[in-house]
Design an enzyme around this catalytic site. Structure first.
Site, PDB file in Angstrom:
ATOM      1  N   SER A   1       0.842  -1.192   0.000  1.00  0.00           N
ATOM      2  CA  SER A   1       0.000   0.000   0.000  1.00  0.00           C
ATOM      3  C   SER A   1       0.875   1.238   0.000  1.00  0.00           C
ATOM      4  CB  SER A   1      -0.905   0.007   1.237  1.00  0.00           C
ATOM      5  OG  SER A   1      -1.739   1.155   1.250  1.00  0.00           O
TER       6      SER A   1
ATOM      7  N   TYR B   1      -1.626   0.017  10.367  1.00  0.00           N
ATOM      8  CA  TYR B   1      -1.608  -0.242   8.928  1.00  0.00           C
ATOM      9  C   TYR B   1      -0.196  -0.133   8.361  1.00  0.00           C
ATOM     10  CZ  TYR B   1      -3.519  -0.519   4.199  1.00  0.00           C
ATOM     11  OH  TYR B   1      -3.830  -0.913   2.918  1.00  0.00           O
TER      12      TYR B   1
END
Length: 261
Positions: free
Chosen positions: A154, A167
């Protein structure tokens, strides 16, 4: 395998993408993974999409005849074992694994109540999920010519968001991919990394946020990039995050992304 060749590969797409805002305990649809699976299917590839909810998988396969699916929970090792056995029994010619598993949760580490359980949930899915998938299939893939493993990290793996500290576990996926590529360099398996940006409408409540890349544009650009041989699949919208440190723009980019945090 240097590229995804239309009609010539079998894809096992294992998608467990959850975006959880602080006001919602309901998982949003894994739109990005499903959209990529459909796009690959429409190019003539054989696609088996994995997901936790049978009802959603049934809806998708009904809407796209020929698309296949298997129930899998990447947080459950036994579920992975059963799903992989089912897939290989059904498609022994499987030659590509797309290891896509991720949760994004808003967290406040200044108030530790409940934070640890959230972090453990995120790390289990984001890091152990892909590791377990790869471990379950790497020996099979080594026996397939032109095989490939595609991981999904990501943009925040390179430039983090203040509101979603766990995350940053996606950075581990990035490092895992690099190490795996080195270890498998003398095998038939190519290792590639898809690096998505923020994509609309994946985040509930932010479907119209202009900061997110429209899903159809993301899928179209990603599919075009998959045709090439690049190790990293980088759409233009993710490059500011991917290259912020190299360009000397890391601090400014973090501040812009995180607002007042």
């Amino acid at each position: 395998m240097n590229r995804v060749r239309d009609g010539s590969v079998t894809i096992l797409g294992l998608s467990q993408l959850r975006m959880c805002p602080p006001t919602s305990g309901v998982d949003s649809p894994a739109e990005g993974g499903r959209a990529l699976a459909v796009a690959l299917h429409e190019r003539g590839n054989t696609v088996i999409l994995g997901g936790r909810r049978r009802d959603r998988l049934d809806e998708l396969t009904a809407a796209h005849p020929g698309l296949d699916a298997v129930v899998i929970d990447t947080a459950d090792p036994e579920s992975i074992r059963k799903a992989v056995a089912e897939v290989l029994d059904r498609r022994p010619d499987l030659d590509v694994l797309v290891a896509m598993a991720g949760i994004m949760k808003a967290e406040d580490r200044r108030t530790p109540e409940g934070f640890l359980s959230s972090a453990e949930d995120v790390v289990t899915t984001n890091v152990l999920g892909p590791i377990r998938l790869i471990a379950a299939l790497v020996e099979h893939l080594r026996g397939r010519p032109g095989a490939a493993i595609l991981t999904v990290s990501s943009g925040p793996a390179f430039t983090p968001l203040a509101v979603t500290p766990s995350y940053t576990s996606k950075a581990a996926v990035r490092a895992l991919t690099e190490s795996l590529r080195l270890q498998l360099a003398d095998t038939s398996i190519a290792v590639r990394e898809i690096v998505p940006p923020a994509v609309r409408p994946l985040m509930p409540g932010h479907e119209d946020n202009e900061a997110g890349m429209p899903l159809d544009e993301y899928v179209a650009e990603t599919m075009a990039l998959l045709e090439g041989g690049d190790r990293e699949i980088l759409v233009e919208r993710v490059k500011p995050l991917r290259h912020s440190e190299v360009r000397g723009e890391y601090e400014q980019t973090v501040a812009l992304l995180s607002g007042g945090h």
